[in-house]
Design a protein around this motif. Structure first.
Motif, mmCIF file in Angstrom:
data_model
loop_
_atom_site.group_PDB
_atom_site.id
_atom_site.type_symbol
_atom_site.label_atom_id
_atom_site.label_comp_id
_atom_site.label_asym_id
_atom_site.label_seq_id
_atom_site.Cartn_x
_atom_site.Cartn_y
_atom_site.Cartn_z
ATOM 1 N N TYR A 89 51.607 50.102 46.877
ATOM 2 C CA TYR A 89 50.245 50.560 47.525
ATOM 3 C C TYR A 89 49.147 50.255 46.794
ATOM 4 O O TYR A 89 49.158 50.593 45.589
ATOM 5 C CB TYR A 89 50.445 52.223 47.885
ATOM 6 N N VAL A 90 48.109 50.040 47.670
ATOM 7 C CA VAL A 90 46.788 49.726 47.001
ATOM 8 C C VAL A 90 45.629 50.607 47.628
ATOM 9 O O VAL A 90 45.564 50.224 49.072
ATOM 10 C CB VAL A 90 46.318 48.236 46.998
ATOM 11 N N ALA A 91 44.865 51.203 47.141
ATOM 12 C CA ALA A 91 43.642 51.852 47.531
ATOM 13 C C ALA A 91 42.668 51.146 46.908
ATOM 14 O O ALA A 91 42.428 51.066 45.769
ATOM 15 C CB ALA A 91 43.658 53.368 47.247
ATOM 16 N N GLY A 158 36.430 49.067 53.771
ATOM 17 C CA GLY A 158 37.340 49.036 52.653
ATOM 18 C C GLY A 158 37.754 50.238 51.845
ATOM 19 O O GLY A 158 38.926 50.263 51.460
ATOM 20 N N HIS A 159 36.558 50.871 51.582
ATOM 21 C CA HIS A 159 36.651 52.119 50.655
ATOM 22 C C HIS A 159 37.620 53.177 51.047
ATOM 23 O O HIS A 159 38.007 54.089 50.451
ATOM 24 C CB HIS A 159 35.385 52.804 50.352
ATOM 25 N N ALA A 160 37.876 52.929 52.801
ATOM 26 C CA ALA A 160 38.453 54.252 53.371
ATOM 27 C C ALA A 160 39.856 53.538 53.436
ATOM 28 O O ALA A 160 40.775 54.388 54.192
ATOM 29 C CB ALA A 160 37.886 54.137 54.870
ATOM 30 N N CYS A 161 40.435 52.552 52.945
ATOM 31 C CA CYS A 161 41.936 51.949 53.234
ATOM 32 C C CYS A 161 42.801 52.379 52.198
ATOM 33 O O CYS A 161 42.507 52.234 51.197
ATOM 34 C CB CYS A 161 41.755 50.407 53.259
ATOM 35 N N LEU A 162 44.009 52.731 52.652
ATOM 36 C CA LEU A 162 45.251 52.611 51.851
ATOM 37 C C LEU A 162 46.105 51.466 52.284
ATOM 38 O O LEU A 162 46.416 51.484 53.781
ATOM 39 C CB LEU A 162 45.927 53.953 51.880
ATOM 40 N N ILE A 163 46.559 50.407 51.624
ATOM 41 C CA ILE A 163 47.352 49.502 52.340
ATOM 42 C C ILE A 163 48.503 49.139 51.475
ATOM 43 O O ILE A 163 48.548 49.448 50.108
ATOM 44 C CB ILE A 163 46.411 48.188 52.199
ATOM 45 N N ARG A 164 49.509 48.722 52.105
ATOM 46 C CA ARG A 164 50.727 48.019 51.547
ATOM 47 C C ARG A 164 50.399 46.702 50.906
ATOM 48 O O ARG A 164 49.666 46.003 51.715
ATOM 49 C CB ARG A 164 51.848 47.953 52.597
ATOM 50 N N LYS A 165 50.975 46.310 49.841
ATOM 51 C CA LYS A 165 50.230 45.317 49.071
ATOM 52 C C LYS A 165 50.863 43.812 50.007
ATOM 53 O O LYS A 165 50.378 42.723 49.767
ATOM 54 C CB LYS A 165 50.670 45.062 47.736
ATOM 55 N N GLU A 166 51.772 44.264 50.468
ATOM 56 C CA GLU A 166 52.621 43.053 51.520
ATOM 57 C C GLU A 166 51.504 42.353 52.352
ATOM 58 O O GLU A 166 51.536 41.465 52.752
ATOM 59 C CB GLU A 166 53.715 43.423 52.124
ATOM 60 N N LEU A 167 50.760 43.343 52.799
ATOM 61 C CA LEU A 167 49.522 43.010 53.804
ATOM 62 C C LEU A 167 48.551 41.879 53.273
ATOM 63 O O LEU A 167 47.951 41.104 53.799
ATOM 64 C CB LEU A 167 48.761 44.121 54.193
ATOM 65 N N LEU A 168 48.432 41.936 51.971
ATOM 66 C CA LEU A 168 47.566 40.948 51.165
ATOM 67 C C LEU A 168 48.064 39.514 51.302
ATOM 68 O O LEU A 168 47.312 38.502 51.724
ATOM 69 C CB LEU A 168 47.334 41.348 49.804
ATOM 70 N N ASP A 169 49.489 39.235 51.260
ATOM 71 C CA ASP A 169 50.034 38.175 51.313
ATOM 72 C C ASP A 169 49.953 37.650 52.857
ATOM 73 O O ASP A 169 49.688 36.513 53.072
ATOM 74 C CB ASP A 169 51.634 38.123 50.952
#
Length: 295
Positions: A89-91, A158-169
């Motif tokens: 997870y990336v914030a 962007g500053h409001a996001c928590l994402i799963r790192k798989e989304l980056l791929d």
């Protein structure tokens, strides 16, 4: 109380941010969700930014600092910061904001099986005074299969996001001249895996030196380019791809006319979709449609 023991990476890009950085770092290190790493990539700052970070790093081992020998620019530096994050997870953090202490705990509880979760932010000025306005003052939030609502305007910061790192791929490669948060939110929306909370979890600072303030409004040429990016995205649903192809066709035809009635009609027909996320008056949107139809 922590919801899960999962590690969260906080990606923070810095550049000549000494004015507000200490306040932001304090808010990051005080998160009630403790299992974090704070990955900071400084883009060759010439002020005291690095010294401030090193002072915090001496007191908190969760801070990891990387310094670029040469300035890469915001987009390239962001990609580098993300690549150095080790968690699932990336914030994403800006250098001049202030996070609420329970931001990560709330976001981890909310994200579920989604690829991206975002939240409301209150606007503050240079002195940190709350203006009374927020992201929701200017935008309508959306979730699920909503990629069609994101092709003209974006409601995700962007500053409001928590994402799963798989989304980056899934979002790679990032278009060079399209906001990364817009591209990430669109990618998640294409799969119906985007959600939000209306809770206010960040004090978002608006000042003259902020990147978004300095950025110019998109021209028609850039909007057309964005439509192409979205149409050609490998995950774009067929119905959205067809809509964008039709829209691009009308833009192309309008080049040979002073005023394009077909383009005007198409924009007007899809008014509810195209203008959903941005809260503007009917008059303002109609004026935009009229101007867009003039070559």
């Amino acid at each position: 109380m922590e919801i899960t023991a999962e590690l969260i990476s906080i990606a923070l890009c810095t550049y000549n941010g000494e004015a507000y950085l200490a306040e932001q770092l304090l808010s990051l290190t005080r998160q009630t969700y403790k299992n974090i790493e704070i990955v900071i990539v400084d883009d060759s700052s010439s002020d005291h930014t690095v010294s401030i970070i090193r002072n915090f790093q001496a007191a908190d081992s969760r801070i990891k600092l990387y310094c670029n020998e040469q300035n890469l620019g915001f987009n390239a530096n962001f990609k580098k910061a993300i690549s150095l994050c080790t968690a699932k997870y990336v914030a994403i953090a800006d250098q001049d904001d202030i996070w609420m202490e329970d931001k990560l705990s709330i976001m981890m509880a909310k994200i579920g099986d989604n690829l991206l979760c975002y939240h409301n932010s209150a606007y503050i000025n240079d002195q940190g005074t709350v203006s009374g306005k927020s992201t929701l003052s200017a935008h309508r939030f959306t979730e699920g299969f909503c990629s069609n609502l994101l092709v003209l305007n974006n409601c995700v910061s962007g500053h409001a996001c928590l994402i799963r790192k798989e989304l980056l791929d899934q979002a790679s490669p990032f278009p060079q001249d399209l906001y990364y948060d817009w591209w990430l939110s669109y990618t998640a929306a294409c799969q119906g895996r985007i959600t939000f909370t209306t809770e206010t979890l960040v004090h978002y600072r608006l000042h003259n030196n902020s990147i978004t303030r300095a950025d110019k409004k998109h021209s028609k040429a850039l909007r057309i380019q964005n439509f192409r990016y979205f149409r050609d995205h490998s995950l774009t649903p067929p119905n959205v791809s067809l809509f964008l192809s039709s829209l691009l066709y009308q833009y192309k035809k309008s080049e040979s006319r002073f005023f394009s009635l077909p383009l005007f009609t198409m924009l007007l027909k899809n008014y509810a979709v195209l203008f959903y996320t941005r809260k503007r008056s009917l008059f303002s949107n109609l004026r935009f449609i009229f101007r867009e139809s003039i070559n």
